[in-house]
Motif scaffolding. Structure first.
Motif, short mmCIF file in Angstrom:
data_model
loop_
_atom_site.label_atom_id
_atom_site.label_comp_id
_atom_site.label_asym_id
_atom_site.label_seq_id
_atom_site.Cartn_x
_atom_site.Cartn_y
_atom_site.Cartn_z
N LEU A 180 0.83 -1.21 0.00
CA LEU A 180 0.00 0.00 0.00
C LEU A 180 0.86 1.26 0.00
O LEU A 180 0.52 2.26 -0.65
CB LEU A 180 -0.95 -0.01 1.20
N GLY A 181 1.96 1.24 0.72
CA GLY A 181 2.88 2.37 0.70
C GLY A 181 3.49 2.57 -0.68
O GLY A 181 3.70 3.70 -1.12
N ALA A 182 3.77 1.47 -1.36
CA ALA A 182 4.32 1.56 -2.71
C ALA A 182 3.31 2.18 -3.67
O ALA A 182 3.66 3.04 -4.48
CB ALA A 182 4.72 0.17 -3.20
N VAL A 183 2.06 1.77 -3.55
CA VAL A 183 1.02 2.36 -4.40
C VAL A 183 0.87 3.84 -4.09
O VAL A 183 0.72 4.66 -5.00
CB VAL A 183 -0.31 1.60 -4.21
N ALA A 184 0.96 4.19 -2.83
CA ALA A 184 0.86 5.61 -2.44
C ALA A 184 2.02 6.41 -3.04
O ALA A 184 1.83 7.55 -3.50
CB ALA A 184 0.84 5.74 -0.93
N LEU A 185 3.23 5.84 -3.03
CA LEU A 185 4.38 6.53 -3.64
C LEU A 185 4.20 6.72 -5.13
O LEU A 185 4.53 7.78 -5.69
CB LEU A 185 5.67 5.76 -3.37
N ILE A 200 1.36 6.94 -6.78
CA ILE A 200 0.33 7.97 -6.98
C ILE A 200 0.90 9.35 -6.66
O ILE A 200 0.67 10.32 -7.41
CB ILE A 200 -0.91 7.66 -6.12
N PHE A 201 1.65 9.46 -5.58
CA PHE A 201 2.25 10.75 -5.21
C PHE A 201 3.21 11.23 -6.29
O PHE A 201 3.24 12.42 -6.63
CB PHE A 201 2.97 10.63 -3.86
N GLY A 202 4.01 10.32 -6.84
CA GLY A 202 4.93 10.69 -7.92
C GLY A 202 4.18 11.15 -9.16
O GLY A 202 4.59 12.10 -9.83
N GLY A 203 3.07 10.48 -9.47
CA GLY A 203 2.24 10.91 -10.61
C GLY A 203 1.64 12.28 -10.38
O GLY A 203 1.59 13.11 -11.30
N LEU A 204 1.19 12.53 -9.17
CA LEU A 204 0.65 13.86 -8.85
C LEU A 204 1.73 14.94 -8.93
O LEU A 204 1.47 16.05 -9.39
CB LEU A 204 0.01 13.85 -7.46
N ALA A 205 2.94 14.59 -8.48
CA ALA A 205 4.04 15.55 -8.56
C ALA A 205 4.38 15.87 -10.01
O ALA A 205 4.64 17.02 -10.37
CB ALA A 205 5.27 15.01 -7.83
N ALA A 206 4.37 14.85 -10.87
CA ALA A 206 4.64 15.07 -12.29
C ALA A 206 3.54 15.92 -12.92
O ALA A 206 3.83 16.81 -13.74
CB ALA A 206 4.76 13.73 -13.02
N ALA A 207 2.29 15.68 -12.53
CA ALA A 207 1.19 16.50 -13.04
C ALA A 207 1.32 17.94 -12.56
O ALA A 207 1.03 18.88 -13.31
CB ALA A 207 -0.15 15.90 -12.60
N TRP A 208 1.75 18.11 -11.33
CA TRP A 208 1.95 19.45 -10.77
C TRP A 208 2.97 20.23 -11.60
O TRP A 208 2.79 21.39 -11.92
CB TRP A 208 2.42 19.33 -9.32
N VAL A 209 4.06 19.55 -11.95
CA VAL A 209 5.11 20.20 -12.75
C VAL A 209 4.59 20.45 -14.16
O VAL A 209 4.83 21.53 -14.73
CB VAL A 209 6.38 19.31 -12.77
N PHE A 210 3.86 19.49 -14.73
CA PHE A 210 3.35 19.64 -16.09
C PHE A 210 2.40 20.84 -16.20
O PHE A 210 2.44 21.60 -17.17
CB PHE A 210 2.63 18.36 -16.53
N LEU A 211 1.56 21.00 -15.20
CA LEU A 211 0.60 22.10 -15.21
C LEU A 211 1.21 23.43 -14.74
O LEU A 211 0.54 24.46 -14.75
CB LEU A 211 -0.62 21.75 -14.34
N ARG A 212 2.45 23.37 -14.31
CA ARG A 212 3.19 24.55 -13.83
C ARG A 212 2.42 25.30 -12.75
O ARG A 212 2.28 26.52 -12.77
CB ARG A 212 3.53 25.48 -14.99
N VAL A 238 10.57 9.19 -7.22
CA VAL A 238 9.54 8.72 -6.29
C VAL A 238 8.76 7.56 -6.91
O VAL A 238 8.49 6.55 -6.26
CB VAL A 238 8.61 9.87 -5.88
N ILE A 239 8.40 7.70 -8.18
CA ILE A 239 7.67 6.62 -8.87
C ILE A 239 8.53 5.36 -8.95
O ILE A 239 8.04 4.25 -8.72
CB ILE A 239 7.23 7.09 -10.27
N ALA A 240 9.81 5.51 -9.25
CA ALA A 240 10.70 4.35 -9.37
C ALA A 240 10.83 3.62 -8.04
O ALA A 240 10.80 2.38 -8.00
CB ALA A 240 12.08 4.78 -9.87
#
Length: 92
Positions: A26-31, A33-45, A63-65
């Protein structure tokens, strides 16, 4: 030097494990998801995104890795445990 002169202990110099060592599936899945959200945050500036976008993507990818490695290790461990249980059950 005789055997009496040598003191042996079973203690080893173990260090503290890394912060991500005991997260589990579950912690791995959370990481991930968090990495995906961080990438989206950067993409949307959005506010707080780094000026150099490559830096933000790099951090999110790390984080995703880590999440993927932990998830893969947990799944392999489950598979081995299941195979061992099946082998023990099938033995006469």
């Amino acid at each position: 030097m005789t055997d009496k002169d040598v003191a042996q202990t079973d203690e080893r110099g173990y260090h503290t494990p890394p912060w991500w060592a005991d997260l589990g599936t579950l912690g791995a899945v959370a990481l991930i998801i968090f990495g995906g959200l961080a990438a989206a945050w950067v993409f949307l500036r959005l506010p707080g995104a780094p000026a150099n976008l490559a830096t933000g993507y790099y951090q999110a990818a790390k984080v995703i890795a880590i999440g993927l490695v932990i998830a893969g290790s947990a799944l392999v461990g489950r598979r081995r445990a299941r195979a061992a249980a099946t082998d023990e059950k099938n033995e006469p």
